[in-house]
Design a protein around this motif. Structure first.
Motif, short mmCIF file in Angstrom:
data_model
loop_
_atom_site.label_atom_id
_atom_site.label_comp_id
_atom_site.label_asym_id
_atom_site.label_seq_id
_atom_site.Cartn_x
_atom_site.Cartn_y
_atom_site.Cartn_z
N SER A 1 0.82 -1.20 0.00
CA SER A 1 0.00 0.00 0.00
C SER A 1 0.86 1.26 0.00
N THR A 2 1.93 1.27 0.81
CA THR A 2 2.80 2.44 0.87
C THR A 2 3.44 2.68 -0.49
N LEU A 3 3.89 1.59 -1.11
CA LEU A 3 4.54 1.70 -2.41
C LEU A 3 3.55 2.18 -3.47
N ASP A 4 2.34 1.61 -3.46
CA ASP A 4 1.32 2.03 -4.42
C ASP A 4 1.09 3.54 -4.35
N GLN A 5 0.96 4.02 -3.14
CA GLN A 5 0.73 5.46 -2.96
C GLN A 5 1.90 6.28 -3.47
N ALA A 6 3.10 5.83 -3.13
CA ALA A 6 4.30 6.56 -3.56
C ALA A 6 4.39 6.56 -5.08
N GLN A 7 4.06 5.42 -5.68
CA GLN A 7 4.13 5.34 -7.15
C GLN A 7 3.11 6.27 -7.80
N GLN A 8 1.92 6.36 -7.22
CA GLN A 8 0.90 7.26 -7.77
C GLN A 8 1.36 8.71 -7.70
N ARG A 9 1.89 9.10 -6.54
CA ARG A 9 2.35 10.48 -6.40
C ARG A 9 3.53 10.75 -7.33
N TYR A 10 4.41 9.76 -7.44
CA TYR A 10 5.57 9.87 -8.34
C TYR A 10 5.08 10.10 -9.77
N ALA A 11 4.17 9.25 -10.21
CA ALA A 11 3.69 9.32 -11.60
C ALA A 11 3.01 10.66 -11.89
N ALA A 12 2.39 11.23 -10.87
CA ALA A 12 1.66 12.49 -11.07
C ALA A 12 2.61 13.69 -11.10
N SER A 13 3.79 13.55 -10.55
CA SER A 13 4.65 14.72 -10.39
C SER A 13 6.02 14.63 -11.03
N LEU A 14 6.47 13.43 -11.38
CA LEU A 14 7.79 13.31 -11.99
C LEU A 14 7.67 12.85 -13.44
N MET A 15 8.56 13.35 -14.28
CA MET A 15 8.56 12.91 -15.68
C MET A 15 8.78 11.42 -15.74
N ASN A 16 8.14 10.79 -16.70
CA ASN A 16 8.21 9.34 -16.78
C ASN A 16 9.44 8.90 -17.58
N THR A 17 10.62 9.26 -17.07
CA THR A 17 11.84 8.88 -17.80
C THR A 17 12.39 7.55 -17.34
N PHE A 18 12.02 7.10 -16.16
CA PHE A 18 12.62 5.88 -15.60
C PHE A 18 11.63 4.75 -15.43
N GLY A 19 10.36 4.95 -15.79
CA GLY A 19 9.34 3.96 -15.48
C GLY A 19 9.01 4.05 -14.00
N PRO A 20 8.04 3.24 -13.54
CA PRO A 20 7.66 3.34 -12.13
C PRO A 20 8.78 2.88 -11.21
N PRO A 21 9.02 3.59 -10.09
CA PRO A 21 10.06 3.17 -9.15
C PRO A 21 9.71 1.81 -8.54
#
Ligand SMILES: *Cc1c(COP(=O)(O)O)cnc(C)c1O
Length: 409
Positions: free
Chosen positions: A8-28
């Protein structure tokens, strides 16, 4: 090692990441919160042995007291001044690098500091233009960075094509083939650019004598020999530089130099050290005293803790141990720069299974694994990976064949 129970923590972090960081590296793959030695912890409290080391960067592992102390003290004293001024750590690190490149006695040369590997190579690329020549010979599978100049010297089409046109006059030759190199270098060639061991390609070791051959080919044509030690340098291979023993005109370093603090360097040796003159090049951050203090702390700690010898010993144990599984078809490398091929296109699954077993691993191609852990890796960390290795491969191969079956049906 613990096994992740909740995402759950990772899912949330990935969602926030995807919304705010350029998608140059794929999902963390994880959200990491803490590190110590060669171990890191994620936001769910799971522990991992870090066999990636920030991609050959965290030479001293995580939170090494010597690095923390050096950076903290320097930042408390004088954090940044611009290159209108100099500082003691900057000059001392340049002197130290020249001493290491010289094999213990100071080499005749000059250093230009940067904040990354690609910038070290940009500085070197511009330096080669000051010879009055423009032609550079580089190698297939070579990797030198992602900025436009460094990318022009990087062979991988997928990285290059979307950004054409790149700076030109670059010839690529098969890596490790001295005859091909000899055929490509002419009296118009400014520089020959090689990695002593190719990192990004999956730890590819050239035949013995390749670098020495490159040296004499460059000499025959009055070209510079430029050795990209961004990944192999600073003790990674059990020596300060993987190209030791062959005189280079330019050596570029970065990754391990700051132990996690961003710093790179372009080292010009002999006459090459004088090719860039006032107005030719510059940087705001390069040579920053905090970054240089980090570099000095890394070098001193490698010396004090005998980490070159450790890299050699642990690397041998790992290569021998990992190769005992039949699914490993080849193991390459030197020191703690290790590449291995597996019998199936399951390298991504090996990395995923590694995380489930508590190890951060890295895949460079569909069937190639790369291990570049901190030089402070312990014997227990090696034991742990060797013990888990057959189970990691079991899981990975099962996942890969399930995926293949899914595709077929
Ligand atoms: C990583 C790498 C670079 C680029 O360094 P960055 O810090 O990512 O810009 C250049 N050359 C080699 C050999 C590398 O491994």
């Amino acid at each position: 090692m613990s096994t992740p129970t909740s995402h759950s923590t990772l899912d949330q972090a990935q969602q926030r990441y995807a919304a705010s960081l350029m998608n140059t590296f794929g999902p963390p793959k994880l959200q990491l919160v803490r590190g110590e030695g060669a171990h890191v912890w994620d936001a769910d409290g799971n522990e991992y042995v870090d066999y990636l080391g920030g991609i050959a960067v965290n030479a001293l592992g995580h939170a090494h007291p010597a690095l923390v102390e050096a950076v903290t003290t320097q930042l408390q004293t004088l954090g940044h001044v611009s290159n209108f001024f100099t500082t003691e750590p900057q000059v001392e690190l340049a002197e130290k690098l020249l001493e290491l490149v010289g094999g213990g006695t100071r080499a005749d040369g000059r250093v230009f500091f940067t904040s990354s590997g690609t910038e070290a190579n940009e500085a070197a690329f511009k330096l080669t233009r000051r010879t009055g020549r423009t032609h550079v010979v580089a190698t297939d599978g070579g990797f030198h960075g992602r900025t436009m100049g460094a990318l022009a010297l990087t062979s991988k089409e997928a990285y290059r094509t979307p950004f054409a046109p790149l700076p030109g006059d670059v010839t690529f030759v098969p890596y490790g083939d001295a005859d091909a190199l000899a055929a490509a270098v002419t009296d118009e060639t400014a520089a020959v650019l090689v990695e002593p061991i190719q990192g990004e390609a999956g730890v590819v070791v050239p035949p013995a004598g390749y670098l020495a051959a490159a040296r004499s080919i460059a000499d025959e044509h009055g070209a510079l020999l430029w050795v990209d030690e961004v990944q192999t340098g600073m003790g990674r291979t059990g020596r300060w530089f993987a190209g030791e023993g062959v005189r280079a005109d330019i050596v570029t370093v970065a990754k391990g130099l700051g132990g996690g603090f961003p710093i790179g360097a372009c080292i010009g040796l002999g006459e090459a050290g004088a090719l860039l003159q006032p107005g030719n090049h510059g940087t705001t951050f390069g040579g920053n005293p905090v970054a240089c203090a980090a570099g000095l702390a890394v070098i001193r700690t490698i010396e004090a803790e005998g980490l070159l010898e450790r890299a050699t010993t642990l690397g041998e144990r790992l290569r021998t141990g990992l190769a005992t599984d039949d699914r490993v078809t080849e193991v390459r490398g030197a020191g703690l720069m290790i590449g291995l091929d597996i019998s199936a296109e399951a390298a991504a699954e090996v990395v995923a299974a590694g995380l489930r077993h508590g190890f951060v691993l890295n895949n460079t191609t569909p069937s190639r694994i790369r291990l570049v852990p901190p030089l402070v890796l312990t014997d227990a960390d090696v034991d742990a990976l060797l013990a888990a290795w057959p189970a990691i491969l079991d899981d990975a191969y099962a996942a890969a064949s399930e995926a293949a079956a899914g595709k077929d049906s």
